[in-house]
Scaffold this motif. Structure first.
Motif, PDB file in Angstrom:
ATOM      1  N   LYS A  73      -9.411  53.236 103.279  1.00 19.89           N
ATOM      2  CA  LYS A  73      -8.089  53.020 103.845  1.00 19.89           C
ATOM      3  C   LYS A  73      -7.802  51.535 104.000  1.00 19.89           C
ATOM      4  N   ILE A  74      -6.584  51.136 103.629  1.00 19.73           N
ATOM      5  CA  ILE A  74      -6.145  49.751 103.770  1.00 19.73           C
ATOM      6  C   ILE A  74      -4.781  49.756 104.467  1.00 19.73           C
ATOM      7  N   PRO A  75      -4.597  48.987 105.531  1.00 21.57           N
ATOM      8  CA  PRO A  75      -3.297  48.952 106.218  1.00 21.57           C
ATOM      9  C   PRO A  75      -2.292  48.074 105.454  1.00 21.57           C
ATOM     10  N   LYS A 111      -8.116  44.447 111.173  1.00 21.97           N
ATOM     11  CA  LYS A 111      -7.482  45.612 111.807  1.00 21.97           C
ATOM     12  C   LYS A 111      -8.215  46.892 111.428  1.00 21.97           C
ATOM     13  N   GLN A 112      -8.541  47.031 110.145  1.00 18.58           N
ATOM     14  CA  GLN A 112      -9.254  48.220 109.682  1.00 18.58           C
ATOM     15  C   GLN A 112     -10.656  48.296 110.291  1.00 18.58           C
ATOM     16  N   GLU A 153     -10.215  49.256 114.118  1.00 21.84           N
ATOM     17  CA  GLU A 153      -9.694  50.601 114.362  1.00 21.84           C
ATOM     18  C   GLU A 153     -10.642  51.696 113.890  1.00 21.84           C
ATOM     19  N   SER A 154     -11.444  51.401 112.865  1.00 22.85           N
ATOM     20  CA  SER A 154     -12.396  52.392 112.360  1.00 22.85           C
ATOM     21  C   SER A 154     -13.728  52.351 113.101  1.00 22.85           C
ATOM     22  N   LYS A 197      -9.589  45.551  99.646  1.00 24.42           N
ATOM     23  CA  LYS A 197     -10.675  46.509  99.382  1.00 24.42           C
ATOM     24  C   LYS A 197     -11.957  45.796  98.961  1.00 24.42           C
TER      25      LYS A 197
END
Length: 355
Positions: free
Chosen positions: A2-4, A200-201, A204-205, A337
């Motif tokens: 996942k990438i924001p 952020k990723q 949040e992960s 990524k």
């Protein structure tokens, strides 16, 4: 993975709209500082005014550092002319024709903002005909027409404008339905936005990084010494995230993550470069390996300063560098990524990378 993506694009839009020519970056640094705080990432200011963020990892004895720069091209008032127009001195490397006709803003020492336009001294075709077309664009023939009622040097001084005031270029950010992002200052605010998206990723992960990692948001890259200091102890890998240049003879395009093998300062670390390629192929990313003949990065500046680190350079492919630039959201995604995969992999010295 996942990438924001939307967050990164919106972050770039906001950051590009904050003027930050080299030497006058405090507002942009403050905005990034506040954004890091929102993400739950601690950071400190350096003496040079840059920002150093830290994400603790499982191993602290060997650390990574990634950098992107928030400073941009710009100018400074060199002279106030008798007719009320301004002569400029460049900040950073660009040809005058790249900003001819551009809207700009002048910031006075006491914080007042005035707008203007960068023009030649003989801009009107109806007055100067072919003369304006043949004119070589140099410091002596470029000027700022201020959007105020000024016809003399005294009028300009009365506004509070003085020699040494900073001049910023209007970024004119546009995001098209087809996914293109065109703007000034993609170099290198795009990479700052990408790194914020990666952070952020990670937060949040709840991802645990194998090595303590620092992110340096530098503020003097365009003038050659942004990332050559404030490198924390135990840093063994230093990766500049900066734009990939596009042009004749280059492999980079607007959709890929560009992996630099060599720039004007010499080759980047061979083992680290091969590691980036391996990760990109394993993930099926769009990538290109390229050489940038007229380019230097914060990573190469760190080596010139004497730091004993493995250095690398990657970034989104950007067309028309140091002019009105353009890239595609796929380039944001591919770069983010690759960074995320890199941060979860063994460091190059552990892998026995070639020096």
């Amino acid at each position: 993975m996942k990438i924001p993506l939307q967050y990164m694009i919106e972050t770039f839009f906001t950051l590009a709209s904050i003027p930050s020519p080299s030497g006058n970056t405090d507002h942009a640094i403050a905005w990034v500082e506040a954004e890091l705080r929102q993400l739950g990432v601690s950071s400190v200011r350096t003496n040079k005014g840059a920002l150093l963020a830290t994400i603790p990892g499982a191993v602290d004895q060997q650390r990574r550092l990634l950098t992107a720069h928030v400073d941009t091209l710009g100018a400074m008032v060199r002279e106030i002319k008798k007719n009320g127009r301004l002569k400029l001195s460049m900040i950073g490397g660009f040809p005058w024709n790249a900003v001819e006709g551009e809207h700009c803003q002048i910031e006075t020492a006491d914080g007042r903002i005035y707008t203007g336009t960068i023009l030649t001294t003989k801009a009107s075709v109806h007055v100067y005909s072919r003369e304006t077309q043949k004119m070589e664009r140099t410091d002596e023939v470029m000027e700022v027409r201020i959007d105020e009622k000024v016809t003399s040097k005294e009028d300009v001084l009365a506004l509070g404008i003085n020699v040494g005031d900073f001049v910023s270029f209007d970024p004119r950010v546009t995001v098209t339905d087809s996914g293109f992002i065109k703007s000034r200052h993609l170099d290198d605010k795009a990479s700052v936005a990408i790194l914020l998206g990666v952070l952020k990723q990670i937060k949040e992960s709840g991802l645990q990084l194998p090595y303590t990692t620092h992110v340096l948001v530098s503020n003097n890259e365009e003038i050659g010494y942004g990332g050559n200091a404030s490198i924390p102890e135990n840093t063994v890998e230093y990766v500049a995230v900066d734009m990939g240049a596009i042009g004749e003879g280059q492999t980079t395009d607007e959709h890929c993550v560009s992996i630099c093998a060599k720039d004007s300062t010499g080759p980047y670390h061979y083992g680290l470069r091969k590691h980036f390629v391996q990760l990109a192929e394993e993930l099926g990313l769009q990538y290109r390996v390229d050489l940038y003949p007229f380019y230097g990065s914060d990573a190469s500046a760190a080596l010139r300063a004497g730091y004993d680190v493995v250095h690398g350079l990657i970034g989104p492919g950007i067309d028309a560098s140091h002019s009105h630039e353009r890239t595609h959201q796929e380039s944001f995604e591919n770069t983010a990524k690759l960074i995320l995969a890199y941060l979860q992999s063994p460091i190059t010295t552990v892998q026995g990378g070639t020096s």
